[in-house]
Design an enzyme around this catalytic site. Structure first.
Site, mmCIF file in Angstrom:
data_model
loop_
_atom_site.group_PDB
_atom_site.id
_atom_site.type_symbol
_atom_site.label_atom_id
_atom_site.label_comp_id
_atom_site.label_asym_id
_atom_site.label_seq_id
_atom_site.Cartn_x
_atom_site.Cartn_y
_atom_site.Cartn_z
ATOM 1 C CE1 TYR A 12 -3.603 2.642 0.723
ATOM 2 C CE2 TYR A 12 -2.260 3.302 2.599
ATOM 3 C CZ TYR A 12 -3.329 3.531 1.743
ATOM 4 O OH TYR A 12 -4.098 4.661 1.905
ATOM 5 C CG ASP A 53 5.922 3.824 0.664
ATOM 6 O OD1 ASP A 53 6.261 4.488 1.662
ATOM 7 O OD2 ASP A 53 4.738 3.724 0.279
ATOM 8 C CE LYS A 84 2.035 5.192 8.271
ATOM 9 N NZ LYS A 84 0.744 4.702 8.652
HETATM 10 C C1 LIG Z 1 3.888 2.265 3.138
HETATM 11 C C2 LIG Z 1 2.908 3.397 3.134
HETATM 12 N N1 LIG Z 1 2.990 4.332 2.183
HETATM 13 C C3 LIG Z 1 2.148 5.370 2.151
HETATM 14 C C4 LIG Z 1 1.160 5.517 3.091
HETATM 15 C C5 LIG Z 1 0.247 6.694 3.048
HETATM 16 O O1 LIG Z 1 0.529 7.540 4.115
HETATM 17 P P1 LIG Z 1 -0.578 8.555 4.669
HETATM 18 O O2 LIG Z 1 -1.630 7.716 5.334
HETATM 19 O O3 LIG Z 1 0.183 9.423 5.623
HETATM 20 O O4 LIG Z 1 -1.100 9.306 3.510
HETATM 21 C C6 LIG Z 1 1.037 4.571 4.097
HETATM 22 C C7 LIG Z 1 -0.021 4.693 5.112
HETATM 23 O O5 LIG Z 1 -0.189 3.880 5.977
HETATM 24 C C8 LIG Z 1 1.936 3.478 4.124
HETATM 25 O O6 LIG Z 1 1.843 2.533 5.064
#
Ligand SMILES: Cc1ncc(COP(=O)(O)O)c(C=O)c1O
Length: 444
Positions: free
Chosen positions: A156, A251, A279
Site C-alpha cells: 500500500y 516506500d 509517520k
Molecule cells: C507504506 C505506506 N505508504 C504510504 C502511506 C500513506 O501515508 P498517509 O496515510 O500518511 O497518507 C502509508 C499509510 O499507511 C503506508 O503505510
C-alpha cells in the site's frame, strides 16, 4: 458506563457516551470517521472514541484504559504524549503555526533526515505519506520521461489515484482500479506484479523495461500483514530497475526511522534512487517527505520543471514534533535494538500463551513491527492472501476480547501492530495478561 445498554423509561436502551459520539459522527461524516479502517468494519462493532494517551496507554471517552499496539499506525515511536514532543509543540505554537515562508526548523529536520538515512541526499517535506508517494512518482516520470509505473500486490502506498490498482489474474496486470472514482485511464500505466516472484520480475522487465519510469515497493511490506521479502529478490528488483533506466523507489513511510536509521533500505542493503517517508519523522503530526539523489531532487520546482507545492508543507509544528522525535532517538543508546529485542520477547510470549490456550497462532515480527495471525501459517509469509476466512473471523473476536480486557490492536486481521519505546515491562505484562484472557474467550 454503568447504565450503558440498560432500557430507559421510554423502553429504548440508553446510549453510552461512546455510542452517542458514534451517532453524532455518523450523522455528518462517512462512517463517522476520517479514515476508513477506524470504523471497525473489518472486526465489527463500534469504534472506540479515544480521549487521551500517555506512553504505551490510551484511554477512551468512557475512561477505559488500553495498552496500545495500534499507536496511530506507526508514528509514535516514543509512545503517546511524549513530553519532548509536547514541549516542542508548545514552544513552536507559541511563536506561530505557519508562515508560508521557510523556517529554521525545516533545515534542522532536513539535516537530521539526510545525515541519518543514507539514500536521502536531498529532501522535500510534504503533509502525508500519500503526498510523498504521489510526488515521488511524478518526479520519477519527469526524470525518466516515461509513464509506466510498477507496484506490487499487497503493498500500500497511500491513496493517490495511480496507485489504487489491484492485481488481476495474469502474471502482470495493468489498470484495474480498486476504488470507485479512479478512471481506467489513470491506472492503465500502473503495472502490478506479485511479491517474491523472480520469474515475474524478469518477464516483466524483459517485456516492458524500457517503458518503466519507476518501481515502487515497501521493502518490508506491512500493509497486508507483515510480509518480509527475500533480500536477494529485493536486490534483483533494484538491479533490473537500474539496468532498464527505471528509478527504484523504496516506500519507507512505515519503516523509515523505525527499523533503523536507514530504514528497510539499509536493513536489506538497498540503494534506492528515491525514498518516501512519513509517520515517525512527524512524531504524530501530519508530515511526509520524499527525497533521494540530489540530481533528481534538483528537478523539483523551483529548481526544476517538476511542480509540487504545499501551503502547510514544512510547517513549524510538524517540524518541531519531527525534530523532537528524531533527536530523542539520537540520544537513546540503542533505540532500534531495544525495540527489536522487546518485540521479539513479547511476541514469543504471545505465541506461548496462545499455544497454552490451544489457539492456532503465528506471530510474524521484524524490528518493532509484528503481525498476529490466528492460524498456523508460514512463519515468514512472503505474499498476501495467507489469512483464511476462519482466521479473519477469529481475529475479529480476539480483537473485541482484547478491547474488553484492555489491549488495543488495530481493527483488522491485516493490519500490523507497533511497539514503542514507552512499552515498558509493566505495560507488556498487562498486555499479556489481557491477551491471555482474550485467547481463553476465542477458544472454539
Ligand atoms: C507504506 C505506506 N505508504 C504510504 C502511506 C500513506 O501515508 P498517509 O496515510 O500518511 O497518507 C502509508 C499509510 O499507511 C503506508 O503505510
Amino acid at each position: 458506563v454503568k447504565d450503558a445498554g440498560k432500557p430507559q423509561a421510554s423502553g429504548k436502551p440508553k446510549l453510552s457516551e461512546n455510542d452517542k459520539l458514534v451517532q453524532r459522527a455518523e450523522r455528518l461524516m462517512p462512517g463517522g470517521v476520517s479514515s476508513p479502517v477506524r470504523a471497525f468494519k473489518a472486526v465489527g462493532g463500534k469504534p472506540r472514541f479515544i480521549a487521551r494517551g500517555e506512553g504505551a496507554r490510551i484511554w477512551d471517552v468512557e475512561g477505559r484504559e488500553y495498552v496500545d499496539f495500534q499507536l496511530s499506525f506507526g508514528p509514535l515511536i516514543h509512545g503517546h504524549a511524549f513530553p519532548a514532543v509536547g514541549n516542542a509543540l508548545a514552544e513552536a505554537a507559541h511563536h506561530g503555526t505557519s508562515f508560508g515562508a521557510p523556517t529554521e526548523r525545516e533545515v534542522e529536520l532536513a539535516e537530521i533526515v539526510t545525515a541519518r538515512h543514507p539514500a536521502m541526499k536531498w529532501v522535500r517535506f510534504v503533509n502525508s505519506g500519500t503526498e510523498a508517494v504521489m510526488s515521488a512518482i511524478r518526479l520519477a516520470r519527469a526524470a525518466t520521461n516515461r509513464t509506466l509505473i510498477l507496484k506490487f500486490e499487497g503493498c500500500y502506498h497511500g491513496h493517490a489515484d495511480s496507485l489504487l490498482v489491484k492485481a488481476g489474474s495474469g502474471l502482470v496486470t495493468f489498470g484495474e482500479p480498486t476504488s470507485a472514482g479512479v478512471p481506467q485511464s489513470v491506472v492503465q500505466d500502473t503495472a502490478t506484479l506479485p511479491l517474491n516472484d523472480d520469474v515475474a520480475l524478469e518477464t516483466f522487465f524483459h517485456a516492458y523495461g524500457e517503458r518503466v519510469a519507476c518501481a515502487i515497493i515497501e521493502a518490508l511490506p506491512a500493509n497486508n500483514g507483515l510480509l518480509p521479502q527475500r533480500p536477494e529478490w529485493l536486490r534483483k528488483l533494484e538491479k533490473l530497475c537500474k539496468e532498464n533506466g527505471a528509478l527504484f523507489i523504496v516506500d519507507e513511510v512505515i519503516t523509515g526511522f523505525r527499523l533503523g536509521w536507514g530504514g528497510a533500505s539499509s536493513l536489506y542493503g538497498l540503494k534506492p534512487d528515491l525514498v518516501t517517508l512519513g509517520k515517525v519523522i512527524g512524531g504524530g503530526l501530519p508530515v511526509g517527505a520524499y527525497g533521494g539523489r540530489s540530481d533528481l531532487m534538483k528537478q523539483v520546482a523551483p529548481l526544476g520543471g517538476m511542480y509540487q507545492a504545499g501551503t502547510l508543507s514544512g510547517n513549524p509544528l510538524a517540524m518541531a514534533a519531527g525534530i523532537a522525535t528524531l533527536r530523542a532517538l539520537e540520544q537513546h543508546p540503542d533505540p532500534f535494538g531495544m525495540l527489536a529485542t522487546r518485540t521479539k520477547t513479547f511476541t514469543q510470549r504471545v505465541r506461548e500463551i496462545a499455544a497454552d490456550r490451544q489457539i492456532p497462532c503465528t506471530v510474524v515480527e521484524q524490528g518493532s513491527l509484528f503481525w498476529i495471525v490466528l492460524d498456523q501459517i508460514d512463519a515468514q509469509p512472503r505474499s498476501p492472501s495467507v489469512v483464511k476466512p476462519e482466521a479473519v473471523k477469529r481475529f475479529a473476536r480476539f480483537h473485541h476480547a482484547c478491547l474488553q480486557h484492555g489491549v488495543f490492536l488495530p481493527p483488522s486481521a491485516y493490519e500490523v501492530e507497533f511497539m514503542s519505546l514507552a512499552h515498558d515491562n509493566a505495560a507488556l505484562d498487562d498486555a499479556l495478561r489481557a491477551m491471555d484472557m482474550a485467547f481463553a474467550e476465542v477458544q472454539p
